[in-house]
Design a protein around this motif. Structure first.
Motif, PDB file in Angstrom:
ATOM      1  N   LEU C 173      -2.792  10.425   2.947  1.00 44.54           N
ATOM      2  CA  LEU C 173      -1.814  11.343   2.345  1.00 44.54           C
ATOM      3  C   LEU C 173      -2.508  12.628   1.889  1.00 44.54           C
ATOM      4  O   LEU C 173      -2.090  13.732   2.219  1.00 44.54           O
ATOM      5  CB  LEU C 173      -1.137  10.664   1.144  1.00 44.54           C
ATOM      6  CG  LEU C 173      -0.007  11.449   0.470  1.00 44.54           C
ATOM      7  CD1 LEU C 173       1.189  11.594   1.406  1.00 44.54           C
ATOM      8  CD2 LEU C 173       0.419  10.787  -0.830  1.00 44.54           C
ATOM      9  N   ALA C 229      -2.068  -1.550  -7.229  1.00 44.54           N
ATOM     10  CA  ALA C 229      -2.438  -0.182  -6.806  1.00 44.54           C
ATOM     11  C   ALA C 229      -2.049   0.032  -5.347  1.00 44.54           C
ATOM     12  O   ALA C 229      -1.441   1.056  -4.990  1.00 44.54           O
ATOM     13  CB  ALA C 229      -3.937   0.009  -6.988  1.00 44.54           C
ATOM     14  N   ILE C 232       1.681   0.527  -5.019  1.00 46.67           N
ATOM     15  CA  ILE C 232       2.115   1.844  -5.524  1.00 46.67           C
ATOM     16  C   ILE C 232       1.756   2.935  -4.524  1.00 46.67           C
ATOM     17  O   ILE C 232       2.585   3.769  -4.147  1.00 46.67           O
ATOM     18  CB  ILE C 232       1.453   2.121  -6.903  1.00 46.67           C
ATOM     19  CG1 ILE C 232       2.052   1.225  -7.981  1.00 46.67           C
ATOM     20  CG2 ILE C 232       1.627   3.591  -7.284  1.00 46.67           C
ATOM     21  CD1 ILE C 232       1.454   1.430  -9.367  1.00 46.67           C
ATOM     22  N   PHE C 233       0.509   2.891  -4.020  1.00 43.62           N
ATOM     23  CA  PHE C 233       0.092   3.990  -3.128  1.00 43.62           C
ATOM     24  C   PHE C 233       0.794   3.896  -1.771  1.00 43.62           C
ATOM     25  O   PHE C 233       1.144   4.913  -1.165  1.00 43.62           O
ATOM     26  CB  PHE C 233      -1.434   3.953  -2.955  1.00 43.62           C
ATOM     27  CG  PHE C 233      -2.159   4.404  -4.197  1.00 43.62           C
ATOM     28  CD1 PHE C 233      -1.691   5.487  -4.923  1.00 43.62           C
ATOM     29  CD2 PHE C 233      -3.280   3.730  -4.650  1.00 43.62           C
ATOM     30  CE1 PHE C 233      -2.335   5.900  -6.085  1.00 43.62           C
ATOM     31  CE2 PHE C 233      -3.936   4.147  -5.802  1.00 43.62           C
ATOM     32  CZ  PHE C 233      -3.460   5.234  -6.523  1.00 43.62           C
ATOM     33  N   ALA C 236       4.115   5.385  -2.373  1.00 46.17           N
ATOM     34  CA  ALA C 236       4.007   6.849  -2.536  1.00 46.17           C
ATOM     35  C   ALA C 236       3.819   7.499  -1.168  1.00 46.17           C
ATOM     36  O   ALA C 236       4.492   8.486  -0.828  1.00 46.17           O
ATOM     37  CB  ALA C 236       2.827   7.179  -3.452  1.00 46.17           C
ATOM     38  N   LEU C 240       6.381  10.198   0.245  1.00 41.33           N
ATOM     39  CA  LEU C 240       5.989  11.605   0.071  1.00 41.33           C
ATOM     40  C   LEU C 240       5.442  12.252   1.337  1.00 41.33           C
ATOM     41  O   LEU C 240       5.383  13.476   1.421  1.00 41.33           O
ATOM     42  CB  LEU C 240       4.925  11.695  -1.053  1.00 41.33           C
ATOM     43  CG  LEU C 240       5.402  11.235  -2.434  1.00 41.33           C
ATOM     44  CD1 LEU C 240       4.236  11.208  -3.413  1.00 41.33           C
ATOM     45  CD2 LEU C 240       6.494  12.134  -2.960  1.00 41.33           C
TER      46      LEU C 240
END
Lengths: 60, 238, 247, 247
Positions: C173, C229, C232-233, C236, C240
């Motif tokens: 990302l 983690a 979540i990533f 994301a 995004l």
């Protein structure tokens, strides 16, 4: 007990310094921007440009 | 976007309130509560250490909201809120880190220990310093705002770990305010009444200070944009 | 060529009646195709993986020289050496793979295709993940030999896998953003390291606990943190990435 | 039902504005292209030709204004548009470490062509652009002309209804350009809708049904090729763009 006092002072002093620096930086930038705005308005008036009169830049 | 008079007055009122609260908080820190029995005077730093962390947390949370709102609405005012809250958050978390170190010295007699809580606050600070570096690195304004919004959202994950890590890691030597700790497994607030009052007052004060600083920073950014736009118009007509 | 345009696949015009199935390539096939392309291009050119592996071996040499320690001290540092090397070799790979795609302009070819942007993200991520895992594999082998600590254990492999997934997700990302910046090589580490450090710490602490044969309640919390983690990533990245590549 | 749908232009752009930073590249441009029409888009550098094509190709979003292709609205229904769109741009959009065949197979899979058809679709395309003997060679070894021909093969591989060609002739030698001429001739004959940007007035007039001239972000001239003789195009082009630029 009191001998730890100097660390307390150090802690509060740093806080004061950082908070002060943040406020000061904003005030200084604000001042320079208003000065710049006034300068540009003068140039606009001297050149007799139509340019709408920006409302007086607001005070802090 | 010039400001209507009522909003002007509201900000002025808030600024005064923040100043008064700050003075009161300082007075409380020093006089209202006596030195804590084991940690002595140094224990007082605890109020601003936690207060500044709460302020930073609020600011970084605002940056996440600003990021999400910008990505959905593409209005530049959300981006300005994001920038303002990250800058103020950086300042406040800087206070948290340094007061943490100043507090660590007498209690654990070392300026810095690789204790997860202290490390993760510093990681959080670095993550948001990188936010400003990202903004500085991208030229195209529209792309810069988009990337800043995306990064502001992801960086908040490091803030979450700052808080989670203390719960996960029993060996942290950083005393836990709320919740079970080594010294006091029963958890909750058993700290003496005065200390608790002072703490809450400091937390409240720092929150008000954060909002005030962010609001001022937003107005400053709006002014900066207006001045540059005006400069472009005037100079281009010469 | 002579076939008239608008065969079954590309509708000539919006049919007024009813919704047509979104003519989007099946999600997982798109992910697979993109990851496969990255791997094949890399197997063909082999520049990315060789540079990453050479970098890894050199770093291991530096660490083993720098850390001429007795056995049990080494026991505690080997996980740190593993992860520091994986992260920096990984960043080497990340910025090159995205930069190459952007400079050659072939990123546009992927953006033109009728695929979900998140499929593009996961395709790219899996490609990068394979490179990172190759490096981690070489590293675990090299460290086992150099530090003579048996790194190749199921639990360590699990930590390496979960850590690499988290690292590569955020890395992909952020490298798709930093590739647009002026100083792209320097910006990526600045952006990536702070956000990825919680993953790094969890992986190192967890692996060290396992190496010292500590009971599970010493490394289990780190494993949970790692899983959280990663989730979540990954979420994301999924949500995004579209905003990052959109122009 | 067919005629009602067919009457609608294939490409409709209304009041397109695109601002990069502070300078406006497109200033409220309107453009309609009918189904099967071949439009040559002329204009000096920096007039916004490439930006317009990128917006039509759903690679970039306009600052304001609407775009509909094949009746599908951008950016909401971008997937439908992408499925029926072929693009040739300045960049080759190919992978130079993969062979010609691997490149086309990758795009065939990416565009979800039916599995059975892929291999022979790729080979017919390679034969059509005269690259079947070089199918197994890595694209890096190709000349500029060969790369351009492969790029065109990629653009029409999934049989798109719309083709956007951004100065396809740049860098081509004589016979590559000649081959490109009959390729585009055949594409136009197949009833596809084409927008081609070019600096070559003569070739644009010869190939296209209609000529439009873009200058400083708006269309300043738009006429069918029959209405204007090839000879006086240069003069006309000069006044329209010249008049604008020398002020």
């Amino acid at each position: 007990m009191a001998e730890y006092a100097e660390y307390m002072i150090l802690g509060y002093a740093t806080m004061a310094v950082i908070l002060g620096a943040m406020v000061l930086a904003m005030v200084l930038r604000y001042r320079s921007l208003t000065r710049e705005a006034r300068l540009i308005e003068q140039i606009a008036i001297e050149e007799g440009l139509a340019g709408d009169r920006e409302p007086r830049p607001d005070r802090a | 976007m010039t400001y209507s008079v009522p909003r002007d007055r509201a900000l002025k009122g808030l600024t005064i309130a923040a100043g008064v609260l700050f003075v009161l908080a300082m007075l409380m820190d020093f006089f209202y509560v006596g030195p804590e029995k084991t940690q002595g005077e140094a224990q007082r730093i605890f109020y601003i250490h936690l207060g500044s962390f709460l302020g930073a947390f609020i600011a970084f949370a605002a940056a996440v909201v600003a990021g999400i709102r910008y990505l959905s609405s593409r209005e530049s005012r959300w981006d300005i809120l994001g920038l303002a809250s990250v800058e103020i958050g950086l300042g406040l978390s800087g206070i948290t880190i340094i007061t943490g170190m100043a507090w660590a010295k007498p209690i654990w007699n070392t300026w810095w220990t690789w204790d997860p809580r202290l490390t993760s606050i510093t990681i959080m600070w670095l993550a948001y310093a990188a936010y400003l570096m990202l903004r500085a690195g991208i030229d195209d304004p529209e792309r810069r705002r988009r990337f800043a919004a995306v990064y502001g959202i992801v960086a908040f994950a490091s803030v979450l770990f700052t808080i989670i890590i203390i719960r996960v890691r029993p060996d942290t030597i950083h005393p836990v305010v709320a919740g079970p700790t080594q010294a006091d497994p029963s958890g909750g607030f058993d700290v003496a009444g005065r200390i608790r009052d002072t703490l809450f007052f400091n937390l409240f004060t720092f929150s008000v200070i954060t909002v005030t600083l962010v609001w001022h920073r937003i107005r400053l950014e709006n002014l900066a944009e207006r001045v540059t736009r005006r400069k472009l118009d005037v100079l281009s007509e010469l | 060529m002579s076939a008239p345009p608008g065969n079954a696949h590309s509708t000539p015009n919006k049919p007024s009646a009813g919704r047509v199935r979104r003519p989007v390539t099946a999600y997982w096939r798109a992910v697979g195709v993109i990851a496969w392309k990255d791997l094949r291009a890399e197997i063909r050119s082999r520049e990315l993986v060789t540079s990453m592996i050479l970098f890894t071996l050199m770093t291991v040499m530096v660490f083993s020289l720098a850390l001429e320690l007795d056995a049990d001290a080494r026991q505690n540092t080997v996980a740190g050496v593993l992860w520091v090397t994986v992260v920096f070799a990984g960043m080497l790979g990340l910025s090159r793979s995205l930069a190459a795609e952007k400079d050659r302009g072939s990123l546009d070819a992927l953006l033109l295709a009728p695929i979900d942007r998140s499929a593009l993200f996961f395709g790219k991520m899996i490609g990068n993940l394979v490179f990172v895992l190759v490096v981690a594999g070489v590293l675990m082998f090299a460290l086992t030999v150099m530090f003579n600590i048996t790194l190749i254990r199921p639990l360590i492999v699990l930590f390496v896998l979960l850590g690499s997934i988290g690292f590569t997700t955020v890395g992909t990302l952020f490298s798709s953003m930093s590739v647009h910046a002026r100083a792209r090589e320097t910006l990526l580490p600045i952006l990536l390291l702070p956000v990825v450090l919680p993953i790094l710490i969890s992986a190192v602490r967890g692996s060290t606990a396992i190496l010292n044969d500590l009971p599970s309640d010493d490394w289990l919390p780190w494993l949970q943190l790692l899983v959280v983690a990663d989730v979540i990533f990954l979420a994301a990245g999924y949500a995004l990435f579209d905003f990052v590549v959109e122009e | 039902m067919i005629d009602e749908v067919a009457a609608r232009p294939m490409i409709e752009a209304q009041k397109l504005v695109k601002i990069f930073g502070v300078n406006p590249v497109l200033r409220g441009l309107d453009l309609d292209v009918q189904r099967g029409e071949f439009l040559a888009l002329l204009g000096p550098n920096g007039s916004g030709k490439t930006t317009l094509l990128r917006i039509l190709a759903a690679l970039a979003r306009p600052t304001s204004g609407t775009v509909r292709i094949g009746g599908w609205e951008l950016p909401g229904e971008a997937d439908y548009v992408r499925a029926q769109l072929g693009v040739v741009s300045h960049m080759p959009l190919l992978y130079d470490t993969l062979t010609a065949e691997e490149n086309l197979l990758f795009f065939a899979r990416l565009y979800d062509l039916p599995r059975g058809e892929r291999r022979d679709r790729v080979h017919t395309m390679l034969r059509r652009v005269g690259l079947h003997r070089r199918a197994r060679d890595v694209v890096r070894t190709f000349s500029r002309g060969m790369v351009q021909r492969l790029a065109i093969a990629r653009a029409v591989l999934h049989d798109p209804a719309v083709l956007l060609l951004d100065e396809p002739y740049t860098g081509l030698d004589q016979d590559a350009a000649a081959l490109l001429d009959d390729l585009l001739g055949e594409v136009a004959a197949a009833g596809r809708t084409v927008i081609m940007t070019t600096h070559d007035l003569r070739r644009g007039h010869a190939l296209a049904d209609r000529i439009a001239i873009l200058s400083r972000g708006t269309i300043v001239y738009d006429v069918s090729c029959h209405a204007v003789a090839a000879a006086d195009l240069p003069g006309l082009y000069a006044d329209v763009t010249g008049a604008v630029t020398t002020r």
